[in-house]
Design an enzyme around this catalytic site. Structure first.
Site, PDB file in Angstrom:
ATOM      1  N   ARG A 142      -3.789   0.987  11.226  1.00  0.00           N
ATOM      2  CA  ARG A 142      -4.443   0.503  12.438  1.00  0.00           C
ATOM      3  C   ARG A 142      -4.532   1.640  13.448  1.00  0.00           C
ATOM      4  O   ARG A 142      -3.582   2.412  13.625  1.00  0.00           O
ATOM      5  CB  ARG A 142      -3.675  -0.671  13.056  1.00  0.00           C
ATOM      6  CG  ARG A 142      -3.812  -1.985  12.296  1.00  0.00           C
ATOM      7  CD  ARG A 142      -5.207  -2.556  12.415  1.00  0.00           C
ATOM      8  NE  ARG A 142      -5.341  -3.863  11.792  1.00  0.00           N
ATOM      9  CZ  ARG A 142      -5.760  -4.061  10.556  1.00  0.00           C
ATOM     10  NH1 ARG A 142      -6.048  -3.006   9.782  1.00  0.00           N
ATOM     11  NH2 ARG A 142      -5.900  -5.288  10.069  1.00  0.00           N
TER      12      ARG A 142
ATOM     13  N   ILE B 111       0.838  -1.203   0.000  1.00  0.00           N
ATOM     14  CA  ILE B 111       0.000   0.000   0.000  1.00  0.00           C
ATOM     15  C   ILE B 111       0.871   1.251   0.000  1.00  0.00           C
ATOM     16  O   ILE B 111       0.620   2.201  -0.756  1.00  0.00           O
ATOM     17  CB  ILE B 111      -0.954  -0.010   1.198  1.00  0.00           C
ATOM     18  CG1 ILE B 111      -1.952  -1.173   1.068  1.00  0.00           C
ATOM     19  CG2 ILE B 111      -1.700   1.321   1.314  1.00  0.00           C
ATOM     20  CD1 ILE B 111      -2.804  -1.393   2.295  1.00  0.00           C
TER      21      ILE B 111
ATOM     22  N   HIS C 276     -13.744   3.370   8.917  1.00  0.00           N
ATOM     23  CA  HIS C 276     -13.020   2.187   8.440  1.00  0.00           C
ATOM     24  C   HIS C 276     -13.605   1.676   7.123  1.00  0.00           C
ATOM     25  O   HIS C 276     -14.026   0.514   7.009  1.00  0.00           O
ATOM     26  CB  HIS C 276     -13.047   1.080   9.493  1.00  0.00           C
ATOM     27  CG  HIS C 276     -11.869   0.150   9.385  1.00  0.00           C
ATOM     28  ND1 HIS C 276     -11.240  -0.380  10.484  1.00  0.00           N
ATOM     29  CD2 HIS C 276     -11.203  -0.351   8.306  1.00  0.00           C
ATOM     30  CE1 HIS C 276     -10.246  -1.156  10.096  1.00  0.00           C
ATOM     31  NE2 HIS C 276     -10.209  -1.165   8.774  1.00  0.00           N
TER      32      HIS C 276
ATOM     33  N   ASP D 188      -8.942   6.765   8.946  1.00  0.00           N
ATOM     34  CA  ASP D 188     -10.034   5.838   8.661  1.00  0.00           C
ATOM     35  C   ASP D 188     -10.160   4.782   9.747  1.00  0.00           C
ATOM     36  O   ASP D 188     -11.027   3.916   9.670  1.00  0.00           O
ATOM     37  CB  ASP D 188      -9.787   5.169   7.300  1.00  0.00           C
ATOM     38  CG  ASP D 188     -10.964   4.341   6.824  1.00  0.00           C
ATOM     39  OD1 ASP D 188     -12.107   4.836   6.893  1.00  0.00           O
ATOM     40  OD2 ASP D 188     -10.756   3.189   6.386  1.00  0.00           O
TER      41      ASP D 188
ATOM     42  N   GLU E 278     -13.073   0.098  17.715  1.00  0.00           N
ATOM     43  CA  GLU E 278     -14.074   0.246  16.650  1.00  0.00           C
ATOM     44  C   GLU E 278     -15.264  -0.661  16.917  1.00  0.00           C
ATOM     45  O   GLU E 278     -15.068  -1.829  17.281  1.00  0.00           O
ATOM     46  CB  GLU E 278     -13.437  -0.087  15.289  1.00  0.00           C
ATOM     47  CG  GLU E 278     -12.320   0.866  14.931  1.00  0.00           C
ATOM     48  CD  GLU E 278     -11.580   0.481  13.656  1.00  0.00           C
ATOM     49  OE1 GLU E 278     -10.814   1.304  13.138  1.00  0.00           O
ATOM     50  OE2 GLU E 278     -11.765  -0.660  13.179  1.00  0.00           O
TER      51      GLU E 278
END
Length: 322
Positions: free
Chosen positions: A238, A160, A286, A262, A267
């Site tokens: 994360r 990424i 997310h 994000d 969560e």
């Protein structure tokens, strides 16, 4: 063969589980209580195959699941599984390492462009008739700025991050990166630096490292002090990489310019998360991984991983025992 899918809801708004049905007897649950070992064990029962997205499989679960031989993680991060317990109990573990590369890189820049260009804010203000009331042809409520010439610092340099680096280069940004294991192969336009240099030089810092005991609270009071007051911090990795209390204080004091994320440490987000009241803080729920094409790819690779394991040719192994 019994297959248990513990938490398919987020993935399966609009996908078909027929591929998994063809591999064995599938028990599909939308959600499983993440802190309830008893419920997790009850649902696993005598299953040999368990698929999980975010439901944690700790040592108690793995060691007490009598026939468990394979865990398929429907995602890249494998912090949801106790890998040492899988080792002790001879359980193979696979993940899906590259399914969301393009989507998460795209979303990383969506966050950055929102901070830089304030599209969402000004769209809302126009629809609230703000533009109708100004004497000039234009107005803007917050500072706007170009990315060209800014230094983009990437913490972590996996798939990424490399894609984000390419996007930054396309925007004529100066790209630097830090990786805990030095990289030998990288473009000449991407400079490899140590972490302190990255923190002090970067105009934009983007997190792309995995969560381990060493990276939890990687961004804390000490590292925030090294950043420019104009720095923008991005997180599509994360939530626990960031000490949210330290970061909220830094934002409110103006020690850094903005944070766009994000992900958060817990969560769904908790009502008392300090970032909710922090200045210049952008939070999305997310969703970087959530485009249809991305989720379809995730399901396809999850099925492929299991098919290959059953054929004796395992793929995308985090840990393996025959």
């Amino acid at each position: 063969m019994k297959i248990v899918l513990l938490d398919g809801y987020a993935l399966n708004h609009d996908l078909d589980w027929q591929q998994l049905d063809q591999l064995g007897e599938l028990d599909h649950y939308d959600r499983t209580a993440v802190n309830n070992n008893e419920e997790i064990l009850q649902r696993i029962g005598q299953a040999e195959i368990v698929l999980t997205h975010k439901t944690p499989l700790n040592d108690r679960v793995i060691s007490q699941a009598p026939r468990l031989r394979y865990i398929g993680i429907m995602g890249t991060g494998y912090d949801v599984v106790d890998i040492q317990s899988a080792d002790r109990n001879h359980v193979a573990v696979t993940n899906v390492p590259t399914y969301a590369t393009d989507a998460v890189a795209q979303f990383t820049f969506a966050l950055l462009l929102e901070v830089a260009s304030q599209v969402g804010l000004h769209n809302r203000l126009v629809h609230e008739d703000k533009w109708l009331c100004v004497p000039n042809f234009t107005f803007w409520e917050r500072p706007l700025f170009e990315l060209q010439g800014k230094t983009l610092g990437l913490i972590g340099y996996g798939h990424i991050a490399k894609k984000v680096a390419e996007l930054g280069h396309a925007f004529a940004m100066k790209v630097i990166f830090y990786n805990h294991r030095p990289k030998k192969d990288h473009p000449s336009w991407a400079g490899q630096v140590d972490l302190d240099e990255l923190l002090t030089r970067s105009d934009v810092i983007s997190l792309h490292t995995i969560q381990t005991p060493d990276t939890v609270n990687l961004i804390d009071r000490s590292s925030l002090k090294k950043m420019k007051k104009s720095a923008i911090l991005l997180n599509t990795a994360r939530g626990k990489l960031v000490n949210e209390t330290d970061l909220a204080k830094a934002l409110n004091r103006g020690d850094i310019y903005a944070f766009a994320t994000d992900v958060v440490g817990t969560e769904p987000i908790s009502a008392d998360n300090p970032l909710l009241k922090a200045k210049n803080c952008y939070i999305t729920p997310h969703i970087a991984w959530a485009p249809f094409e991305t989720r379809k790819r995730l399901l396809d690779i999850t099925v492929s991983n299991l098919t290959n394991y059953l054929a004796g040719k395992p793929s995308n192994l985090v840990h393996f025992y025959k």
